[in-house]
Design a protein around this motif. Structure first.
Motif, PDB file in Angstrom:
ATOM      1  N   UNK A 217     -15.021  -5.618  21.935  1.00 35.90           N
ATOM      2  CA  UNK A 217     -14.989  -5.619  20.191  1.00 35.90           C
ATOM      3  C   UNK A 217     -16.262  -4.875  19.668  1.00 35.90           C
ATOM      4  N   UNK A 218     -15.807  -4.104  18.825  1.00 37.96           N
ATOM      5  CA  UNK A 218     -17.061  -2.946  18.138  1.00 37.96           C
ATOM      6  C   UNK A 218     -17.056  -3.366  16.673  1.00 37.96           C
ATOM      7  N   UNK A 219     -18.044  -3.594  16.335  1.00 35.89           N
ATOM      8  CA  UNK A 219     -18.330  -3.418  14.590  1.00 35.89           C
ATOM      9  C   UNK A 219     -19.068  -2.150  14.332  1.00 35.89           C
ATOM     10  N   UNK A 220     -18.509  -1.541  13.240  1.00 31.50           N
ATOM     11  CA  UNK A 220     -19.123  -0.490  12.464  1.00 31.50           C
ATOM     12  C   UNK A 220     -19.143  -0.978  11.220  1.00 31.50           C
ATOM     13  N   UNK A 221     -20.649  -0.938  10.903  1.00 28.24           N
ATOM     14  CA  UNK A 221     -21.044  -1.511   9.472  1.00 28.24           C
ATOM     15  C   UNK A 221     -21.674  -0.371   8.678  1.00 28.24           C
ATOM     16  N   UNK A 222     -20.963   0.286   7.672  1.00 29.23           N
ATOM     17  CA  UNK A 222     -21.609   1.230   6.733  1.00 29.23           C
ATOM     18  C   UNK A 222     -22.384   0.555   5.597  1.00 29.23           C
ATOM     19  N   UNK A 223     -23.310   1.115   5.191  1.00 30.93           N
ATOM     20  CA  UNK A 223     -24.063   0.512   3.760  1.00 30.93           C
ATOM     21  C   UNK A 223     -24.696   1.469   3.144  1.00 30.93           C
ATOM     22  N   UNK A 224     -24.424   1.642   1.634  1.00 30.81           N
ATOM     23  CA  UNK A 224     -25.323   2.647   0.831  1.00 30.81           C
ATOM     24  C   UNK A 224     -25.643   1.880  -0.414  1.00 30.81           C
ATOM     25  N   UNK A 225     -26.593   2.179  -1.114  1.00 34.80           N
ATOM     26  CA  UNK A 225     -27.087   1.460  -2.261  1.00 34.80           C
ATOM     27  C   UNK A 225     -26.881   2.291  -3.507  1.00 34.80           C
ATOM     28  N   UNK A 226     -26.047   1.987  -4.364  1.00 36.52           N
ATOM     29  CA  UNK A 226     -25.562   2.634  -5.558  1.00 36.52           C
ATOM     30  C   UNK A 226     -26.228   1.909  -6.476  1.00 36.52           C
ATOM     31  N   UNK A 227     -27.340   2.259  -7.256  1.00 33.28           N
ATOM     32  CA  UNK A 227     -28.221   1.882  -8.527  1.00 33.28           C
ATOM     33  C   UNK A 227     -28.553   0.465  -7.704  1.00 33.28           C
ATOM     34  N   UNK A 228     -27.976  -0.590  -8.322  1.00 30.70           N
ATOM     35  CA  UNK A 228     -28.207  -1.824  -8.218  1.00 30.70           C
ATOM     36  C   UNK A 228     -27.398  -2.758  -7.375  1.00 30.70           C
ATOM     37  N   UNK A 229     -26.086  -2.062  -6.822  1.00 35.12           N
ATOM     38  CA  UNK A 229     -25.310  -2.345  -6.003  1.00 35.12           C
ATOM     39  C   UNK A 229     -25.183  -2.072  -4.526  1.00 35.12           C
ATOM     40  N   UNK A 230     -25.129  -2.973  -3.514  1.00 33.38           N
ATOM     41  CA  UNK A 230     -25.055  -2.889  -2.347  1.00 33.38           C
ATOM     42  C   UNK A 230     -23.741  -2.747  -1.697  1.00 33.38           C
ATOM     43  N   UNK A 231     -23.246  -1.430  -1.342  1.00 37.25           N
ATOM     44  CA  UNK A 231     -22.002  -1.158  -1.022  1.00 37.25           C
ATOM     45  C   UNK A 231     -21.647  -1.331   0.345  1.00 37.25           C
ATOM     46  N   UNK A 232     -20.766  -1.946   1.191  1.00 37.13           N
ATOM     47  CA  UNK A 232     -20.713  -2.075   2.289  1.00 37.13           C
ATOM     48  C   UNK A 232     -19.108  -1.719   2.951  1.00 37.13           C
ATOM     49  N   UNK A 233     -18.795  -0.941   3.970  1.00 34.31           N
ATOM     50  CA  UNK A 233     -17.434  -1.005   4.552  1.00 34.31           C
ATOM     51  C   UNK A 233     -17.653  -1.333   6.047  1.00 34.31           C
TER      52      UNK A 233
ATOM     53  N   UNK B  45     -21.110  10.643   4.380  1.00 34.52           N
ATOM     54  CA  UNK B  45     -19.627  10.403   4.237  1.00 34.52           C
ATOM     55  C   UNK B  45     -19.504  11.136   2.657  1.00 34.52           C
ATOM     56  N   UNK B  46     -18.711  12.054   2.560  1.00 36.30           N
ATOM     57  CA  UNK B  46     -18.690  12.617   1.141  1.00 36.30           C
ATOM     58  C   UNK B  46     -19.791  13.042   0.481  1.00 36.30           C
ATOM     59  N   UNK B  47     -20.927  13.459   1.428  1.00 39.62           N
ATOM     60  CA  UNK B  47     -22.092  13.771   0.529  1.00 39.62           C
ATOM     61  C   UNK B  47     -23.226  12.677   0.535  1.00 39.62           C
ATOM     62  N   UNK B  48     -22.717  11.526   0.809  1.00 42.22           N
ATOM     63  CA  UNK B  48     -23.515  10.412   0.656  1.00 42.22           C
ATOM     64  C   UNK B  48     -23.971   9.879   1.929  1.00 42.22           C
ATOM     65  N   UNK B  49     -25.496   9.538   2.018  1.00 42.86           N
ATOM     66  CA  UNK B  49     -26.056   9.057   3.156  1.00 42.86           C
ATOM     67  C   UNK B  49     -25.673   7.487   3.469  1.00 42.86           C
ATOM     68  N   UNK B  50     -25.209   7.171   4.548  1.00 43.01           N
ATOM     69  CA  UNK B  50     -24.787   5.632   4.635  1.00 43.01           C
ATOM     70  C   UNK B  50     -25.761   5.124   5.947  1.00 43.01           C
ATOM     71  N   UNK B  51     -26.155   3.937   5.907  1.00 40.07           N
ATOM     72  CA  UNK B  51     -26.982   3.514   6.958  1.00 40.07           C
ATOM     73  C   UNK B  51     -25.852   2.842   7.667  1.00 40.07           C
ATOM     74  N   UNK B  52     -25.686   2.874   9.194  1.00 43.09           N
ATOM     75  CA  UNK B  52     -24.772   2.569   9.927  1.00 43.09           C
ATOM     76  C   UNK B  52     -25.309   1.488  11.291  1.00 43.09           C
ATOM     77  N   UNK B  53     -24.512   0.636  11.196  1.00 46.40           N
ATOM     78  CA  UNK B  53     -24.902  -0.512  12.329  1.00 46.40           C
ATOM     79  C   UNK B  53     -23.659  -0.555  13.340  1.00 46.40           C
TER      80      UNK B  53
END
Length: 197
Positions: free
Chosen positions: A156-172, A136-144
Motif C-alpha cells: 500500500x502506497x501513500x503519496x501526499x503532496x502539500x503546498x501553502x497558498x497564502x494562508x491555505x494549506x492545500x493537499x492532494x 507541478x505546473x510551476x509550483x513546488x510541492x512537498x511530497x511524502x
C-alpha cells in the motif's frame, strides 16, 4: 491536534463506500485555487457522508495511538476511489505561520503522526517512507511517500503532496494498492493546472 484529511485513509482498506461511477474522465475546476484537473475514467465519487465516517474512524485510530484529541479542520475538495483500495483525495485548511508555526515543521509532524499511527494499528508492519519536493505546473510541492508492506506481497502506497497558498494549506493524497492505478492518478495530478501561483 491539527491534521489534514488523510485521517480517513488510515483505515481505508477496511471501508466500503457508496459512490457514483465516473465512466468517462471528468474535469473538475476549483475556484479557490484556480485549479483544473481531469479525474480518470472508472473512478467513483465518494459521498460526503461516507467520507466523514471514514475520517471519524481515522481520527479514532490517531487518538488511540497518541491519546490526544484530533482537531480536523480540513475542507474536502473531492474524494474518488477505485475498487475500494485506490483513493484520490484533495483538501485544504487554514494555515497561518504567525499562529500555526513553521509550515515545513507542521508537515513533518503530520507525517510522523501518520507513520506512527499505521505502525501502531497494524501488526509488525514493514514501512518505508521518504520526503522530497516535486514541481507541478510551476509550483513546488512537498511530497511524502509511505510504502506499507502487507501480507500476500501487497504494498500500500501513500503519496501526499502539500503546498501553502497564502494562508491555505492545500493537499492532494493518492493512496493505492494497484501500481497501474497509481500511475494513472499521478499522471492526472501532474497534468493538472493552477491559475493561481
Amino acid at each position: 491536534m491539527k491534521l489534514s484529511a488523510i485521517l480517513a485513509m488510515i483505515l481505508f482498506t477496511f471501508a466500503s463506500c457508496k459512490s457514483q461511477i465516473t465512466s468517462a474522465p471528468k474535469e473538475i475546476y476549483n475556484k479557490d485555487f484556480d485549479w483544473t484537473i481531469t479525474i480518470p475514467e472508472s473512478f467513483e465519487t465518494v459521498s460526503p457522508e461516507e467520507w466523514q465516517k471514514m475520517q471519524n474512524r481515522g481520527a479514532e485510530a490517531i487518538e488511540k495511538t497518541f491519546d490526544e484529541k484530533v482537531d480536523n479542520q480540513a475542507k474536502t475538495i473531492f474524494v474518488f476511489k477505485n475498487d475500494r483500495s485506490n483513493y484520490f483525495e484533495s483538501n485544504y485548511q487554514s494555515f497561518d505561520v504567525t499562529e500555526d508555526g513553521d509550515y515545513l515543521e507542521s508537515n513533518r509532524a503530520v507525517q510522523d503522526v501518520l507513520y506512527e499511527t499505521f505502525k501502531a494499528q497494524m501488526q509488525n508492519p514493514r514501512i518505508d517512507s521518504l520526503s522530497a519536493t516535486e514541481t507541478i505546473d510551476g509550483l513546488k510541492f512537498h511530497v511524502y511517500k509511505m510504502s506499507i508492506y502487507l501480507p500476500n506481497d501487497m504494498v500500500m502506497e501513500l503519496l501526499m503532496y502539500s503546498h501553502l497558498f497564502g494562508k491555505r494549506d492545500f493537499t492532494v493524497s493518492i493512496l493505492t494498492l494497484d501500481k497501474e492505478k497509481q500511475k494513472v492518478l499521478l499522471n492526472a495530478w501532474r497534468e493538472s493546472k493552477f491559475g493561481r501561483k
